[in-house]
Each structure stands twice: as structure tokens, then as C-alpha cells.
Design a protein around this motif. Structure first.
Motif, PDB file in Angstrom:
ATOM      1  N   ILE A 199       0.723  -1.236   0.026  1.00  0.00           N
ATOM      2  CA  ILE A 199       0.084  -0.091  -0.076  1.00  0.00           C
ATOM      3  C   ILE A 199       0.919   1.422   0.211  1.00  0.00           C
ATOM      4  N   GLU A 200       2.085   1.130   0.111  1.00  0.00           N
ATOM      5  CA  GLU A 200       3.006   2.238   0.298  1.00  0.00           C
ATOM      6  C   GLU A 200       4.154   1.790  -0.701  1.00  0.00           C
ATOM      7  N   ALA A 201       4.829   2.869  -1.154  1.00  0.00           N
ATOM      8  CA  ALA A 201       6.175   2.796  -1.905  1.00  0.00           C
ATOM      9  C   ALA A 201       7.110   3.794  -2.093  1.00  0.00           C
ATOM     10  N   LEU A 202       8.366   3.446  -2.291  1.00  0.00           N
ATOM     11  CA  LEU A 202       9.408   4.445  -2.157  1.00  0.00           C
ATOM     12  C   LEU A 202       9.512   4.901  -3.594  1.00  0.00           C
ATOM     13  N   TYR A 203       9.291   6.281  -3.989  1.00  0.00           N
ATOM     14  CA  TYR A 203       9.465   6.979  -5.247  1.00  0.00           C
ATOM     15  C   TYR A 203      10.748   7.529  -5.441  1.00  0.00           C
ATOM     16  N   ILE A 204      11.677   7.315  -6.518  1.00  0.00           N
ATOM     17  CA  ILE A 204      12.712   7.682  -6.832  1.00  0.00           C
ATOM     18  C   ILE A 204      12.674   8.384  -8.386  1.00  0.00           C
ATOM     19  N   TYR A 205      13.262   9.462  -8.538  1.00  0.00           N
ATOM     20  CA  TYR A 205      13.028  10.284  -9.740  1.00  0.00           C
ATOM     21  C   TYR A 205      14.586  10.169 -10.224  1.00  0.00           C
ATOM     22  N   PHE A 206      14.620  10.280 -11.697  1.00  0.00           N
ATOM     23  CA  PHE A 206      15.577  10.287 -12.328  1.00  0.00           C
ATOM     24  C   PHE A 206      15.602  11.403 -13.517  1.00  0.00           C
TER      25      PHE A 206
END
Length: 79
Positions: free
Chosen positions: A51-58
């Protein structure tokens, strides 16, 4: 070379995802401009019971052929 953006979502306890994805991009010769961790955020709906996630932006520069290679490698890593 064009500029591209990529946002990946990983399980919230997967802290090495940023470094492994960066290493994959470096191996393909992609010029990384910016990397940003947006932290753990709730998902709109559960994905594989998460129900949750770690978001990583490149943000990066690459040619279209290299982007296709990156896409294929990320798909392989997903499974």
C-alpha cells in the motif's frame, strides 16, 4: 541527445534501488543530470499487496536506442 525523466516505485524497504538503477544507467553510458528520492508515499491502490512505495526520480540525457535498452533492463529487473 534528448533529456528524459524516469520515476521508479520500489518497496519501501528497498534502499539500494537508487544505487543499482544509477549503476545500470552508468553502464549504458547514460548521462545522469539529477536524482531525487521523493520518499515513501501511499499508493492509490494496492500493488502486489503493498500500500506504500518509495518513489525515486531520475533526470538524464540519452539517445532513443539507449533509452529502449534501459527500458528492457528495468523490465527484466522487475520480474
Amino acid at each position: 541527445m534528448k533529456k528524459y525523466e524516469l520515476t521508479i516505485l520500489v518497496t519501501k524497504d528497498n534502499k539500494e534501488a537508487e544505487t543499482s538503477t544509477s549503476a545500470m544507467m552508468k553502464g549504458l553510458g547514460i548521462k545522469k543530470i539529477k536524482t531525487s528520492s521523493w520518499g515513501v508515499k501511499p499508493l492509490a491502490y494496492p500493488i502486489k499487496k503493498h500500500i506504500e512505495a518509495l518513489y525515486i526520480y531520475f533526470e538524464f540525457e540519452a539517445d532513443s536506442k539507449t533509452v529502449k535498452e534501459l527500458e528492457n533492463k528495468l523490465k527484466m529487473q522487475e520480474s
